[in-house]
Design an enzyme around this catalytic site. Sequence first.
Site, PDB file in Angstrom:
ATOM      1  NE  ARG A  51      -7.236 -23.380   9.459  1.00  0.00           N
ATOM      2  CZ  ARG A  51      -6.827 -24.492   8.839  1.00  0.00           C
ATOM      3  NH1 ARG A  51      -6.187 -24.417   7.684  1.00  0.00           N
ATOM      4  NH2 ARG A  51      -7.046 -25.676   9.369  1.00  0.00           N
ATOM      5  CE1 TYR A 105      -1.007   1.254   4.581  1.00  0.00           C
ATOM      6  CE2 TYR A 105      -0.481  -1.063   4.321  1.00  0.00           C
ATOM      7  CZ  TYR A 105      -0.993  -0.032   5.077  1.00  0.00           C
ATOM      8  OH  TYR A 105      -1.482  -0.282   6.326  1.00  0.00           O
ATOM      9  CG  ASP A 177      -1.907  -2.259  -3.309  1.00  0.00           C
ATOM     10  OD1 ASP A 177      -3.067  -1.955  -3.650  1.00  0.00           O
ATOM     11  OD2 ASP A 177      -1.538  -2.304  -2.119  1.00  0.00           O
ATOM     12  CE  LYS A 202      -7.089   1.209   3.122  1.00  0.00           C
ATOM     13  NZ  LYS A 202      -6.810   0.209   4.106  1.00  0.00           N
TER      14      LYS A 202
HETATM   15  N1  PLP Z   1      -2.573  -1.451   0.141  1.00  0.00           N
HETATM   16  C1  PLP Z   1      -2.856  -0.145   0.217  1.00  0.00           C
HETATM   17  C2  PLP Z   1      -2.624   0.730  -0.977  1.00  0.00           C
HETATM   18  C3  PLP Z   1      -3.350   0.398   1.413  1.00  0.00           C
HETATM   19  O1  PLP Z   1      -3.622   1.713   1.475  1.00  0.00           O
HETATM   20  C4  PLP Z   1      -3.554  -0.457   2.527  1.00  0.00           C
HETATM   21  C5  PLP Z   1      -4.067   0.058   3.802  1.00  0.00           C
HETATM   22  O2  PLP Z   1      -4.159   1.236   4.034  1.00  0.00           O
HETATM   23  C6  PLP Z   1      -3.222  -1.816   2.395  1.00  0.00           C
HETATM   24  C7  PLP Z   1      -2.761  -2.283   1.187  1.00  0.00           C
HETATM   25  C8  PLP Z   1      -3.399  -2.761   3.551  1.00  0.00           C
HETATM   26  O3  PLP Z   1      -4.726  -3.083   3.690  1.00  0.00           O
HETATM   27  P1  PLP Z   1      -5.426  -3.587   5.056  1.00  0.00           P
HETATM   28  O4  PLP Z   1      -5.361  -2.452   6.028  1.00  0.00           O
HETATM   29  O5  PLP Z   1      -6.789  -3.973   4.621  1.00  0.00           O
HETATM   30  O6  PLP Z   1      -4.612  -4.752   5.541  1.00  0.00           O
END
Ligand code: PLP
Length: 388
Positions: A51, A105, A177, A202
């Site tokens: 953890r 997102y 992001d 991803k």
């Molecule tokens: N940021 C982006 C641009 C995303 O497309 C996603 C998920 O689709 C996330 C963050 C969140 O990621 P996770 O599903 O791994 O929690």
Amino acid sequence: MTPNDLTLATKLVHAGEIRPGVLGAVSLPIFQSAMFEYAGAEHYHDIKYIRLNNTPNHAVLHAKLAALENAEAALVAASGMAAITTAVLSVLSAGDRILAQESLYGGTHDFFTKHLAAFGIACDFLDIDDPASWAARVRPETKAVYVETISNPMMQVPDLEAVVRFAKAHGLVSMIDNTFATPVNFRPSEHGFDLSFHSVTKYLNGHSDIVGGAVIGRADLVGAALLKLDTLGGSMDPHACFLLRRGLMTLDLRVRRQNESALRIARFLAGHPAVARVNYPGLESHPGHARAARLFDGFGGMLSFEMKGGVEAAERFMKAVRLPIIAPSLGGVETLMTRPATTSHLGMSPEDRKRIGITDGLIRLSVGIEAVEDLLADFAQVLESLNR
Ligand code: PLP
């Protein structure tokens, strides 16, 4: 040669690795051990425990990810959302405000609009296309600014240099992001961003078989996020660490192919009479094209588009194509297709979706590593049959 002298493809393979390998192993084994023997740690966070995100599997990834973006530090987390929420909560406290791009997102948008208030934190949205309007949005409580390199799913490319200048001028922590761009195409630390986030679910893992996240950037901020992660508990499992490290080895090869294929597919779709609109930063028609061409090493593997027949045509297209898998998420080796209004952005209100431009018929395409000729032939044949 310092690690920063190496090119990204070499860093993917060698940066952060334990050499010589453990008991001579060329590949890093999985340390599937919840805890490690006490070795005299003086601080709680130095006790080796899964953890606390500090097993050898974590440590190698932390060093490798920091090297990839030429950043000071990095950490992995249980998901992209664990990375984002934990880091945001480590920067902001009750009474603070965050400024954000509105086209985000869906999960991040949800966190900002529906969950931050419970922590006493407020979110204000920026008109991302109008940097001159941003200063008026700053209040004494504003502590951070948050954008996406290439937004999901509209593929907006904000004026990233203006975001960094704005953050510095107002003493804000700049967060980005970078999931869609990947470190192959854009490295936020090189442009002055304080923190960069990834859903490693991803591209970074790239094989659609784990969920994970990463925070990369300034050592003090990553350190604070790690302490918060230790408490909130969103650490990455060692088996997921193992798969992520393996996936990373081929990131450069995969993303270069995806950059090339996505550009060809975007051009093909943009020129087809059945298609109304294509959003892809590599197209000259994209409002952020010149900026993307200047700042990015590639335009990425993600695009979105609308058919002339709206949602019905979109549904017919998605049912008829043979190669793309109809599934949410993105960044895998296989081409994936989804309608964000029904998946990634379902949690957003229809009014919010409409304002951002996410129509019910918008299709988001994550281009895989298949031969682009096969993908183009698949799309061409379906579009012809729909046009008849
Ligand atoms: N940021 C982006 C641009 C995303 O497309 C996603 C998920 O689709 C996330 C963050 C969140 O990621 P996770 O599903 O791994 O929690």
